[in-house]
Write an enzyme that holds these catalytic residues in place. Structure first.
Site, short mmCIF file in Angstrom:
data_model
loop_
_atom_site.label_atom_id
_atom_site.label_comp_id
_atom_site.label_asym_id
_atom_site.label_seq_id
_atom_site.Cartn_x
_atom_site.Cartn_y
_atom_site.Cartn_z
N LYS A 62 51.85 40.01 24.89
CA LYS A 62 51.96 41.41 24.60
C LYS A 62 50.98 42.25 25.25
CE LYS A 62 51.86 44.52 20.57
NZ LYS A 62 50.77 45.29 20.93
N ASP A 92 52.43 49.21 10.22
CA ASP A 92 53.64 49.65 11.15
C ASP A 92 55.15 48.67 10.73
OD1 ASP A 92 54.99 50.94 12.91
OD2 ASP A 92 54.52 49.69 14.69
N ALA A 152 61.09 42.88 25.03
CA ALA A 152 61.04 44.10 24.36
C ALA A 152 59.88 44.99 24.63
CB ALA A 152 60.99 43.83 22.62
N GLY A 191 57.46 48.33 22.24
CA GLY A 191 57.09 48.94 21.02
C GLY A 191 56.36 50.05 21.01
N GLY A 192 55.91 50.51 19.95
CA GLY A 192 54.86 51.61 20.03
C GLY A 192 53.62 51.47 20.54
N LEU A 193 53.21 50.07 21.13
CA LEU A 193 51.90 49.83 21.22
C LEU A 193 52.00 48.86 22.68
CD1 LEU A 193 49.56 48.76 18.38
CD2 LEU A 193 49.58 50.83 19.83
N GLY A 194 53.16 48.25 23.10
CA GLY A 194 52.95 47.59 24.01
C GLY A 194 54.37 46.83 24.53
N TRP A 195 54.36 46.46 25.89
CA TRP A 195 55.44 45.48 26.54
C TRP A 195 55.28 44.33 25.76
CZ3 TRP A 195 60.04 46.90 28.22
CH2 TRP A 195 60.15 48.23 28.95
#
Length: 717
Positions: free
Chosen positions: A147, A252, A120, A122-126
């Site tokens: 991550k 978050d 997946a 997200g806002g900060l990383g794969w």
């Protein structure tokens, strides 16, 4: 921030809002921790997912989510016939961007973690799935998650990763994903070292997946059931309480960042976690979830416990009812109950969300523990309303009821005792009262006080060795009981000046208003307490009494019913509900409410007497009611005098019914006497003569004999 800007309270009490007037002692939710559903109901488990099937076939960041880290504008968008692209330079300010994965299938990180692919983004990383080759073997694999960063040119993202490396390995809680390691691997584009968190692999489903996949009985997509939503809230708040105690804020929260694994809930993606003591360089949060004070262009606030709890409220709201406009029209507010059936039906839940997401952070819950207590209380109420099964639980905020009011229908005395009116002057001292904070300097002194007359208690409290917050509140209560309304208002004003946000100010304002006969003021005050403590039953009971006093039976009945269905130790709610139902001519429901008073209660006998009188109501009495009333009377264990007095009422009602229905079927008996005018007159005569023998006063005895003679059967001799 919560608790700021308040004056110190009298004599050593640290804060009137620490935590919002909650007393010390064990939270009622403690015993249920660690079990999804709090041990109250079963939440459908999330089936484990095969790790290989979770890998994305074509990992990409959607163009709609590709934004420049500096100006916030969309980047890499398709234009002039050219497709969208994931790497390049922002056309607005020239900042370099890259949204491509930095690890590929087969890559080995530090020769230990073999990459299977992306899970997946997200806002900060794969997020990558990997096999731990050091701990796995040919029998069992050990799967982990790595991550990294979406864009390694982002200094804020790099700083966030460094922060993760510094303290997240110390986080250890069953509701939070476990961080195993921190490793580095060169970026194939730049050659620079990139840091990766190594976390446990959790093969469950996110709340977002559970929400999107839920179907109603007809197979249509629907929000999650409210009990399930509240169960998730309990577990999330458990994790938040742990983080907050360690001086951390999550920042978050959203459904994507909460995973259900079997019967367990875990927070994932800790990339936005911050220390409360640090001044953050960047704050990460999702639109619609982030607290408004963090998004202000002028004087934005730092993340706090209050802003974290805001995200909990928004998350619960999103998955519990259809919420169009969540990120636009309702970005910073809730829809009105008139527009959302669930919020109209579940008032306590609406009030819970309203407080959690209040625009003013000082008006939100003061701690995750406080909010968790209220979520648990609302869950008990929702479950009991759904299946009719009471779920009593001790309150961490209020004592049990101190007395009864409005129970006249259950009293048997010389004047009949069947008056349905409530002595409203008795209500203030019958209601529950806030528990004493055991950490208060005056708590020990208060524990030594026994039952005494209000005026004497006032004198004792004025001579107390310390004028602490709890002593002052006890003095307010004693003055109200003694009828000293001016003194009570003055003492309460002293307490309020030191702790203006403490909910107990409103509580005692309501109690004082009831005692002074000011029903509108009582209604306003108790409504405010209900808003502060939506999971507590005592404010609902007090508000129901104020509504009944004002003639609002619809409101009173709804509140009495909620309290009574949830906890059958609140017998005032049973009698209140029965009064309302009787006035609304719903006699069977009124009897059912009274029948719910358990036989272990000191008011069980009174409830049964009231049920008999409800059956005998002349506006609805029928033969079946008479038979039921007779059977109830014969089961009751009462002294001879009360048994005789209640027998008079039953015989009288039966005789009147027989006289009004001359052709009715006559099978059955009433207190051992056939459904026959002569037999019923004989029974009624005997009951009067029993009472005459027991009377001490000659005039009373003579009057009872006269009544016996008046009702005796006619004879020819």
């Amino acid at each position: 921030m919560p608790g700021t800007g308040e004056k110190s309270v009298p004599s050593g009490h640290s804060s009137g809002r620490l935590p919002s007037g909650r007393t010390g002692g064990r939270s009622r939710t403690t015993a249920a921790q660690g079990r999804l559903g709090a041990g109250l109901f079963e939440v459908p488990p999330a089936l484990a997912r095969d790790p290989g099937s979770a890998v994305l076939r074509d990992p990409q960041v959607p163009p709609s989510r590709q934004r420049c880290r500096v100006c916030g504008e969309l980047v890499g968008q398709a234009r002039d016939g050219m497709p969208a692209f994931a790497e390049g330079y922002c056309p607005h300010d020239g900042t370099r961007f890259s949204f491509t994965p930095k690890l590929n299938t087969g890559d080995r990180v530090e020769d230990r973690y073999e990459i299977l692919g992306c899970l997946a983004y997200g806002g900060l990383g794969w997020i990558y799935l990997a096999r731990d080759r050091r701990l796995g073997d040919h029998v069992a694999e050990r799967w982990v998650v790595l991550k990294g960063l979406i864009d390694t040119d982002d200094p804020d993202a790099v700083a966030a990763a460094v922060n993760e490396r510094r303290f997240l390995v110390e986080v250890d809680h069953p509701n939070i994903v476990k961080i195993h390691d921190f490793v580095q691997h060169p970026d194939p584009r730049t050659g620079s070292q990139v840091g990766y968190l190594v976390m446990e692999y959790l093969g469950g489903q996110s709340l977002q997946e559970r929400y999107l996949g839920h179907r109603d009985a007809e197979g249509n997509r629907a929000p999650l059931p409210l009990p399930v939503v509240l169960a998730y809230g309990l577990e999330i708040l458990q994790a938040f309480g742990y983080l907050h105690e360690k001086g951390l804020v999550y920042c978050d929260l959203k459904p994507d960042n909460v995973l259900q694994v079997g019967q367990q809930v875990k927070l994932i993606d800790l990339g936005a976690v911050l220390r409360l003591a640090d001044r953050p360089r960047a704050i990460y949060g999702a639109v619609g979830f982030q607290a408004p004070e963090l998004e202000r262009t002028e004087n934005p606030m730092d993340p706090s416990v209050a802003s974290d709890l805001y995200t909990v409220g928004r998350t619960l709201a999103l998955i519990s009812f259809p919420f169009p406009g969540f990120t636009t029209e309702y970005r910073h507010r809730l829809p009105e109950p008139a527009d959302v059936p669930l919020l109209a039906e579940e008032e306590s839940y609406y009030r819970l969300l309203r407080r959690a997401t209040h625009p003013d952070p000082d008006r939100r819950f003061a701690s995750a523990g406080e909010m968790r207590d209220q979520v648990h209380g609302v869950l008990l109420e929702v479950l009991s309303a759904g299946d009719g099964e009471p779920r009593p639980a001790p309150s961490a905020y209020f004592t049990p009821e101190r007395g009864t009011f409005g129970t006249a229908a259950g009293e048997v005395s010389a004047d009949g005792g069947a008056d349905q009116e409530v002595d409203w002057a008795a209500v203030p001292q019958a209601l529950p009262t806030p528990l004493v904070d055991p950490s208060d300097p005056g708590a020990g002194f208060l524990a030594t006080l026994g039952a005494t007359e209000p005026a004497d208690l006032v004198a004792t409290l004025l001579a107390a060795p310390v004028r602490s917050a709890e002593v002052l509140l006890r003095l307010v209560d004693a003055r109200i009981a003694a009828g000293d309304h001016d003194g009570a208002r003055a003492d309460l004003a002293e307490f309020a000046a030191a702790a203006p946000r403490d909910w107990r100010v409103a509580w005692y304002q309501g109690v004082a208003a009831l005692a002074a006969g000011d029903r509108p003021a009582a209604d306003t005050a108790f409504d405010a307490v209900y808003g502060e403590l939506p999971g507590e039953l005592a404010p609902k009971l007090a508000l129901a009494a104020a509504a009944e006093w004002g003639g609002d039976d619809e409101r009173a009945g709804a509140l009495y019913g909620r309290v009574w269905r949830t906890d059958t130790t609140y017998v005032n709610a049973a009698f209140g509900l029965a009064r309302v139902l009787r006035r609304r001519r719903r006699w069977p429901d009124a009897v059912a409410a009274l029948d719910g008073v358990p036989d272990t209660s000191s008011q069980h006998l009174a409830a049964q007497v009231a049920a008999i009188r409800t059956r005998l109501d002349p506006d609805q009495v029928g033969k079946a009611d008479l038979l039921d009333a007779s059977a109830r009377l014969q089961r009751l264990k009462m002294d001879i005098e009360r048994q005789a007095r209640l027998s008079v009422e039953v015989f009288t009602a039966a005789l009147n019914w027989v006289l009004d229905h001359p052709g009715a079927e006559r099978s059955g008996t009433v207190v051992g006497h056939a459904f026959d005018e002569r037999k019923l007159r004989t029974g009624l005569e005997r009951a009067y003569r029993h009472l005459a023998k027991l009377a001490d006063d000659p005039d009373t005895r003579s009057g009872l004999v006269d009544r016996a003679n008046q009702v005796r059967p006619w004879t020819l001799v």
